[in-house]
Design a protein around this motif. Structure first.
Motif, short mmCIF file in Angstrom:
data_model
loop_
_atom_site.label_atom_id
_atom_site.label_comp_id
_atom_site.label_asym_id
_atom_site.label_seq_id
_atom_site.Cartn_x
_atom_site.Cartn_y
_atom_site.Cartn_z
N ALA A 142 1.03 -1.05 0.18
CA ALA A 142 -0.26 0.39 0.22
C ALA A 142 0.67 1.07 -0.16
O ALA A 142 0.36 2.03 -0.82
CB ALA A 142 -1.14 -0.24 1.11
N THR A 143 2.36 1.45 0.13
CA THR A 143 2.63 2.47 1.11
C THR A 143 3.50 2.56 -0.46
O THR A 143 3.28 3.80 -0.59
CB THR A 143 3.56 2.15 1.39
OG1 THR A 143 3.60 2.18 3.27
CG2 THR A 143 4.50 3.36 2.22
N HIS A 144 4.10 1.07 -1.24
CA HIS A 144 4.81 1.72 -2.24
C HIS A 144 3.58 2.35 -3.76
O HIS A 144 4.00 3.18 -4.29
CB HIS A 144 4.87 0.42 -2.83
CG HIS A 144 5.47 0.33 -4.59
ND1 HIS A 144 6.66 0.64 -4.93
CD2 HIS A 144 4.56 -0.38 -5.76
CE1 HIS A 144 7.35 0.60 -5.81
NE2 HIS A 144 5.43 0.30 -6.26
N ASN A 145 2.15 1.77 -3.15
CA ASN A 145 1.06 2.40 -4.38
C ASN A 145 0.83 3.74 -3.96
O ASN A 145 0.78 4.35 -4.89
CB ASN A 145 0.15 1.78 -3.65
CG ASN A 145 -0.12 0.05 -4.66
OD1 ASN A 145 0.41 -0.59 -4.82
ND2 ASN A 145 -1.23 -0.94 -4.35
N LEU A 146 0.73 4.18 -2.82
CA LEU A 146 1.09 5.90 -2.57
C LEU A 146 2.05 6.69 -3.44
O LEU A 146 1.51 7.51 -3.67
CB LEU A 146 0.34 5.39 -0.88
CG LEU A 146 -0.56 5.21 -0.72
CD1 LEU A 146 -0.55 5.38 1.44
CD2 LEU A 146 -2.40 5.99 -0.88
N GLY A 147 2.91 5.67 -3.29
CA GLY A 147 4.00 6.64 -4.16
C GLY A 147 3.95 6.52 -5.69
O GLY A 147 4.10 6.76 -6.22
N GLU A 148 3.17 5.34 -5.91
CA GLU A 148 3.28 5.63 -7.79
C GLU A 148 1.93 6.16 -7.95
O GLU A 148 1.98 7.20 -8.81
CB GLU A 148 2.37 4.25 -8.11
CG GLU A 148 3.90 3.25 -8.50
CD GLU A 148 3.26 2.16 -8.87
OE1 GLU A 148 2.08 1.46 -9.78
OE2 GLU A 148 4.49 0.98 -8.70
N PHE A 149 0.86 6.14 -6.85
CA PHE A 149 -0.10 7.17 -7.28
C PHE A 149 0.07 8.74 -7.11
O PHE A 149 0.01 9.32 -7.86
CB PHE A 149 -1.34 7.06 -5.86
CG PHE A 149 -1.78 5.69 -6.29
CD1 PHE A 149 -1.96 4.50 -7.38
CD2 PHE A 149 -2.96 5.01 -4.80
CE1 PHE A 149 -2.28 3.70 -7.12
CE2 PHE A 149 -2.92 3.40 -4.83
CZ PHE A 149 -3.01 3.18 -5.72
N SER A 201 11.24 -0.99 -4.69
CA SER A 201 10.38 0.51 -4.57
C SER A 201 11.84 1.46 -4.72
O SER A 201 11.98 2.32 -5.43
CB SER A 201 10.47 0.56 -3.27
OG SER A 201 8.92 -0.31 -2.90
N SER A 202 12.82 0.25 -5.13
CA SER A 202 13.93 1.12 -5.19
C SER A 202 14.47 1.42 -6.21
O SER A 202 14.39 2.84 -6.28
CB SER A 202 14.91 -0.14 -4.49
OG SER A 202 15.50 0.10 -2.90
N GLU A 203 13.71 0.47 -7.22
CA GLU A 203 13.96 0.85 -8.57
C GLU A 203 12.96 1.94 -8.85
O GLU A 203 13.29 3.05 -9.68
CB GLU A 203 13.40 -0.37 -9.55
CG GLU A 203 13.69 -0.42 -10.97
CD GLU A 203 13.38 -1.43 -11.30
OE1 GLU A 203 12.72 -1.14 -13.29
OE2 GLU A 203 13.06 -2.30 -11.33
N ARG A 204 11.53 2.30 -8.40
CA ARG A 204 11.12 3.68 -8.15
C ARG A 204 11.14 4.13 -8.28
O ARG A 204 11.14 5.81 -8.52
CB ARG A 204 9.68 3.00 -7.98
CG ARG A 204 8.67 1.74 -9.08
CD ARG A 204 8.77 2.24 -10.59
NE ARG A 204 7.97 3.60 -10.48
CZ ARG A 204 6.00 3.21 -10.90
NH1 ARG A 204 5.89 2.17 -11.04
NH2 ARG A 204 5.73 4.18 -11.48
N LEU A 205 11.84 4.35 -7.35
CA LEU A 205 12.57 5.66 -6.48
C LEU A 205 13.90 6.10 -7.32
O LEU A 205 14.25 7.20 -7.44
CB LEU A 205 12.98 5.29 -4.89
CG LEU A 205 14.26 6.30 -4.38
CD1 LEU A 205 13.28 7.39 -4.35
CD2 LEU A 205 14.40 5.73 -2.86
N ARG A 206 14.71 4.90 -7.68
CA ARG A 206 15.56 5.45 -8.49
C ARG A 206 15.28 6.26 -10.04
O ARG A 206 16.12 7.05 -10.60
CB ARG A 206 16.74 4.53 -8.88
CG ARG A 206 17.22 4.22 -7.97
CD ARG A 206 18.77 3.20 -8.30
NE ARG A 206 18.06 1.59 -9.12
CZ ARG A 206 17.97 0.36 -7.86
NH1 ARG A 206 17.91 0.35 -7.00
NH2 ARG A 206 17.48 -0.68 -8.60
N ALA A 207 14.28 5.86 -10.29
CA ALA A 207 14.00 6.32 -11.62
C ALA A 207 13.16 7.89 -11.27
O ALA A 207 13.61 8.78 -12.12
CB ALA A 207 12.71 5.38 -12.44
#
Length: 370
Positions: A319-326, A359-365
């Motif tokens: 859920a926390t990762h999804n909130l990052g994507e949203f 989550s690390s991959e999305r953060l780097r991007a």
């Protein structure tokens, strides 16, 4: 002497444990079978659970079916169908999913033919025992259809059309039977027990995942919602369902979301034609998804041991990762970065390496670090 004593204790414990396993799982499990059949099943389960030899196990399962037929066991009894389902389970275990499908399809086909004959012979409907048998066979056929949906979606088969067909049939049939029983005032005493809300919810959830795999998120959303509504209590699996709802909402177009609303209002698997009227914007869809993800976190925070399990922990990380994507979807990079870092920390704390990596991959991007 100490070593000898330990050997005696361990040896005695092993004998006790072996006897316990034998009487509880080998003999006790087959007390409903005639001894001639049970003898074959005990050999089959020995080669399945103790000394794993699939060919030997399959041989004895087939012999058990042959003997069951010879002694006149009802081919539509739970006991005989159970042998066939165990054969399918063994085939799945040795990665022969196509053969497992053939076994289950044969059982399903036989059951459907029996149900057709029951419907045609109206005089049987007045017989309580026959009504209960019909309910039992129908419930078993629905469960088999759900399992077939899972098998067809397996990577070794990957027949998504058949997976959806079997799952849609299971959901439509279970809901139709529930409506019929309510209209007729059927009870366990008159018609036998029917599927629980949790079991029906599992069918809806399986179908929703089937739609997700085909990127038909507007069809998955109402099914996840109905599965959540059928839960008798709020628990860690509720967190998973809320995450699924959030993801489905975020991945559909506003037009499809409008169709999903009509779809949910009509039935679980009915037509999904979009009605006329205003259409939600993408921002509204993301906001709705964010609300569901935050609700998942709130629910997880209030589930306490012993009800709390790893589904809650994984659900929080997801859920926390999804909130990052949203947040990314609405170009709120500061919130997205914060949520990804939180998701990494949560995933690392519970040993969820896939979560850490994603989550690390999305953060780097997000930070432009490649």
């Amino acid at each position: 002497m100490t070593l000898a004593f330990l050997c005696i204790v361990i040896g005695g414990s092993s004998v006790f444990y072996a006897n316990y396993i034998y009487y509880k799982y080998i003999i006790g499990a087959y007390h409903n079978y005639p001894e001639e059949v049970a003898k074959k099943l005990r050999r089959a389960i020995f080669y399945t659970k103790t000394d794993f030899q699939p060919k030997e196990a399959l041989k004895y399962y087939k012999q058990a079916l042959a003997v069951a037929n010879e002694v006149g066991m009802d081919p539509f009894s739970d006991e005989v169908m159970g042998i066939k389902i165990q054969i399918a389970g063994l085939l799945q275990q040795v990665h022969q999913v196509e053969k497992a499908i053939l076994v289950l399809e044969q059982v399903r086909g036989d059951n459907l033919r029996w149900l057709e004959l029951y419907d045609e012979q109206k005089e049987l409907h007045a017989n309580v025992d026959m009504r209960k048998k019909k309910t039992r066979i129908l419930a078993k056929t629905i469960a088999i259809s759900v399992k077939l949906g899972e098998h067809y979606a397996d990577g070794a088969v990957w027949d998504r059309d058949m997976a959806l067909e079997r799952l849609v049939w299971a959901v439509e049939t279970s809901l139709a039977e529930k409506i019929r029983r309510q209209a007729a005032g059927a009870t366990e005493e008159s018609d036998g027990p029917w599927m629980t809300d949790e079991e029906q919810g599992a069918s809806l959830e399986a179908l929703a995942h089937g739609y997700e795999e085909r990127n038909l998120h507007y069809l998955a959303t109402p099914l996840f919602l109905q599965a959540l509504g059928l839960k008798g209590k709020t628990d860690c699996h509720s967190v998973v369902l809320m995450n699924n709802i959030a993801s489905s909402l975020a991945q559909q177009s506003p037009q499809a979301a409008r169709a999903a609303q009509a779809f949910a209002e009509k039935s679980a698997v009915a037509s999904s034609d979009a009605p006329s009227g205003p259409v939600a914007t993408k921002e509204m869809m993301v906001e709705s998804a964010r609300t569901w993800a935050e609700r998942a976190l709130d629910v997880a925070a209030h589930v306490k041991p012993p009800e709390r399990d790893e589904e809650c922990d994984l659900g929080c990380a997801v859920a926390t990762h999804n909130l990052g994507e949203f947040a990314e979807m609405v170009r709120d990079t500061a919130t997205a970065e914060k949520r990804y870092r939180e998701a990494i920390s949560l995933s690392r704390a519970i040993g969820f390496q896939d979560g850490v990596d994603t989550s690390s991959e999305r953060l780097r991007a997000l930070l432009g670090q490649g």
